[in-house]
Design an enzyme around this catalytic site. Structure first.
Site, PDB file in Angstrom:
ATOM      1  N   GLU A 292       0.844  -1.195   0.000  1.00  0.00           N
ATOM      2  CA  GLU A 292       0.000   0.000   0.000  1.00  0.00           C
ATOM      3  C   GLU A 292       0.882   1.249   0.000  1.00  0.00           C
ATOM      4  O   GLU A 292       1.925   1.288   0.648  1.00  0.00           O
ATOM      5  CB  GLU A 292      -0.881  -0.014   1.252  1.00  0.00           C
ATOM      6  CG  GLU A 292      -1.770   1.207   1.430  1.00  0.00           C
ATOM      7  CD  GLU A 292      -2.406   1.245   2.808  1.00  0.00           C
ATOM      8  OE1 GLU A 292      -3.495   1.845   2.922  1.00  0.00           O
ATOM      9  OE2 GLU A 292      -1.826   0.694   3.765  1.00  0.00           O
ATOM     10  N   LYS A 355     -10.068   0.078  -2.235  1.00  0.00           N
ATOM     11  CA  LYS A 355     -10.278  -0.252  -0.828  1.00  0.00           C
ATOM     12  C   LYS A 355     -11.715   0.018  -0.423  1.00  0.00           C
ATOM     13  O   LYS A 355     -12.247   1.113  -0.606  1.00  0.00           O
ATOM     14  CB  LYS A 355      -9.320   0.563   0.044  1.00  0.00           C
ATOM     15  CG  LYS A 355      -9.357   0.207   1.517  1.00  0.00           C
ATOM     16  CD  LYS A 355      -8.283   0.966   2.296  1.00  0.00           C
ATOM     17  CE  LYS A 355      -8.267   0.545   3.758  1.00  0.00           C
ATOM     18  NZ  LYS A 355      -7.211   1.252   4.527  1.00  0.00           N
ATOM     19  N   CYS A 406      -4.464  -3.048   4.024  1.00  0.00           N
ATOM     20  CA  CYS A 406      -4.168  -2.575   5.373  1.00  0.00           C
ATOM     21  C   CYS A 406      -5.178  -3.094   6.404  1.00  0.00           C
ATOM     22  O   CYS A 406      -5.344  -4.290   6.559  1.00  0.00           O
ATOM     23  CB  CYS A 406      -4.078  -1.053   5.381  1.00  0.00           C
ATOM     24  SG  CYS A 406      -3.187  -0.405   6.818  1.00  0.00           S
TER      25      CYS A 406
END
Length: 541
Positions: A292, A355, A406
């Protein structure tokens, strides 16, 4: 009652509750003493046992605060004390509700020895279910299940996911609490024995009684049954995958100011890998994974960034899964994505994952005006991140990866959707540059659980570490150091089958929470039937 004894009665409960929080803390990475989690659960159960509902809530708050304040200490490294304290306090409130609920339901099954164990297990799952979803989408960090990466109870993830692991840990703790309570009751008889020999026989008689061996045997049976759950073995042909941890010039919130240097670091790491492949010292990967934020310069809008990434992909002769930040779609908006970059065609926008669960107050700011009144630090988040809608399923050619970004690894449904959508290998792209090694190791523990839960090989690629591959049985391979640059090459096996946990989805959690609700409602009926004199929220003290 002597004054000193009265003080002891008032003090022992909060002391035990505080110790429970400390033991829960060290059961999580970076300490990793996972076997202490059931002990912590047992101590909180014992502390709340016989307490009033309000007292139970206070005791839960003590445990929650002692646990969450240090386990989330990484959140204050670069944002100041206020956000960390608010986050820890909010999470502690859920444990306070758990403590109050344990005291509330206690009268319903007071005559059954197994009641504290079952209520502890079910209510702990219910507490986490609420914490995982509220407010603003919840914060599932530090669930009991996520501290069991070194425990045989981790195998339960293949049957019912993280909720079943949490239920198993809490059940083990509840059984231990039953044992502790019975030992306390037996102690006066043992102490009153005429001599040491008599005391020994009194202790032995207690150990042979059903009140001792039944909960002990149940706890052992739980551990043996969990350890016996078979680990999944993906049957696909091995595929060589590389992860690149490029590192950053400086840790901290000025990460975005370093975005060109970070991109260059990952390009350089990939070029070094290409040189190793050309020299025959490393196998050529079929896929390279960058973390990321490895390209915070939008490569779809910046020709220079696109040229650098294309050159890296061409050098290594493999597609790169780039962690990028794309501007738009609206003004003042950005998207956090995993973007496949082909050595021949460049950016493949058809293989793009956006995301789905941006972090509130870190990647977007809900109620910005109100939040600004609390802390002007919220304006560090200048652009609000837009959430994606589709699961993270990316076809790289040699294999299909299930991509999550994440903190999304903590959310059950996000990971499961990536698997049911066709992901053969789990990929977690993350950026730990604004945190520390404790946060990184806690996140890696979640990856281990997800690998077991879904029977998939997995990997975590971080900007600064810890990066690693994880086999489907939870074994970690090639873990990197923190705040270093590294390249790791490993063969993964694509998986196509589904574990029971993958097939059941949210149903195990739903059933456990439903039973917790039944207990809470049943306690209302029981309390109404009790005489007023005997219904003062439990025993005194």
């Amino acid at each position: 009652m002597p004054r000193w004894r009265a003080v002891t009665v008032r003090v022992w409960r909060p002391v035990v509750a505080a110790v429970a929080g400390l033991l829960l803390l060290v059961s999580f990475p970076p300490y990793g003493w996972s076997w202490l989690a059931p002990v912590a659960v047992a101590l909180l159960t014992v502390a709340v046992s016989g307490a009033r509902v309000r007292s139970g809530a206070v005791l839960g708050l003590v445990t929650g605060w002692v646990f969450f304040a240090p386990v989330l200490a990484w959140s204050n490294l670069h944002t100041g004390l206020l956000p960390w304290l608010l986050l820890a306090a909010l999470q502690a409130l859920y444990v306070a509700a758990l403590g109050g609920a344990l005291a509330w339901v206690a009268p319903w099954g007071a005559r059954a020895w197994w009641w504290p164990a079952v209520t502890t297990s079910l209510l702990w799952v219910a507490q986490e279910a609420a914490r995982d979803r509220t407010p603003f989408g919840g914060f599932p960090w530090a669930r009991l299940a996520f501290g069991q990466d070194g425990s045989p109870l981790l195998r339960l993830a293949a049957l019912g996911g993280a909720p079943l692991v949490t239920a198993g840990v809490a059940l083990a703790g509840g059984l231990l609490a039953v044992l502790l309570a019975e030992a306390v009751r037996a102690w006066p008889r043992i102490r009153a024995a005429a001599d040491r020999r008599a005391a020994w026989w009194a202790w032995w008689a207690w150990c042979r009684s059903a009140r001792c061996w039944v909960p002990a045997a149940a706890g052992v049976a739980l551990g043996v049954a969990a350890a016996a759950v078979p680990a999944a073995r993906p049957a696909g042909a091995p595929v060589t995958v590389a992860l690149v941890q490029g590192n950053v010039p400086r840790l901290g919130l000025d990460f975005n100011a370093q975005r060109r240097a970070v991109l260059d670091n990952h390009v350089a790491g990939t070029r070094r890998l290409a040189a190793e492949v050309a020299a025959g010292r490393a196998a050529r990967p079929a896929l390279v994974v960058w973390p990321e934020n490895s390209s915070d310069i939008d490569p779809l809008r910046s020709p220079d960034a696109a040229v650098q990434i294309s050159a890296a992909a061409a050098a290594v002769g493999a597609p790169i899964l780039v962690g990028a930040v794309l501007r738009g779609p609206g003004r003042g908006q950005v998207r956090n994505v995993g973007l496949l970059w082909s050595p021949e065609r460049g950016a493949d926008t058809a293989q793009l994952y956006v995301k789905r669960h941006p972090v509130p107050f870190a990647e977007y700011v809900p109620l910005r005006r109100l939040a600004r009144a609390v802390s002007a630090e919220v304006d560090r988040v200048g652009s609000d991140m837009v959430a994606g809608r589709a699961p993270g399923v990316i076809d790289t050619g040699p294999l299909t990866v299930g991509d999550v970004i994440c903190f999304e690894v903590a959310y059950d449904e996000v990971v499961r959707d990536a698997v049911t959508g066709g992901g053969q290998v789990l990929v977690v792209q993350t950026n730990n540059a604004t945190f520390d090694v404790a946060e990184a190791t806690q996140q890696l523990a979640m990856v281990r659980l997800r690998a077991v839960e879904h029977g998939r090989d997995a990997l975590m690629a971080s900007t600064v570490g810890v990066s690693a591959f994880v086999d489907a049985d939870g074994t970690v391979v090639g873990a990197t150091g923190f705040n270093t640059d590294a390249v790791v090459v490993h063969q993964v096996r694509p998986g196509g089958g589904r574990t029971l946990a993958t097939r059941l989805g949210y149903w195990p959690e739903l059933v456990l929470v439903a039973w917790a609700a039944v207990m809470a409602v049943g306690a209302v009926v029981v309390r109404r039937r009790q005489p007023a004199a005997g219904r003062r929220d439990g025993a005194r003290g």
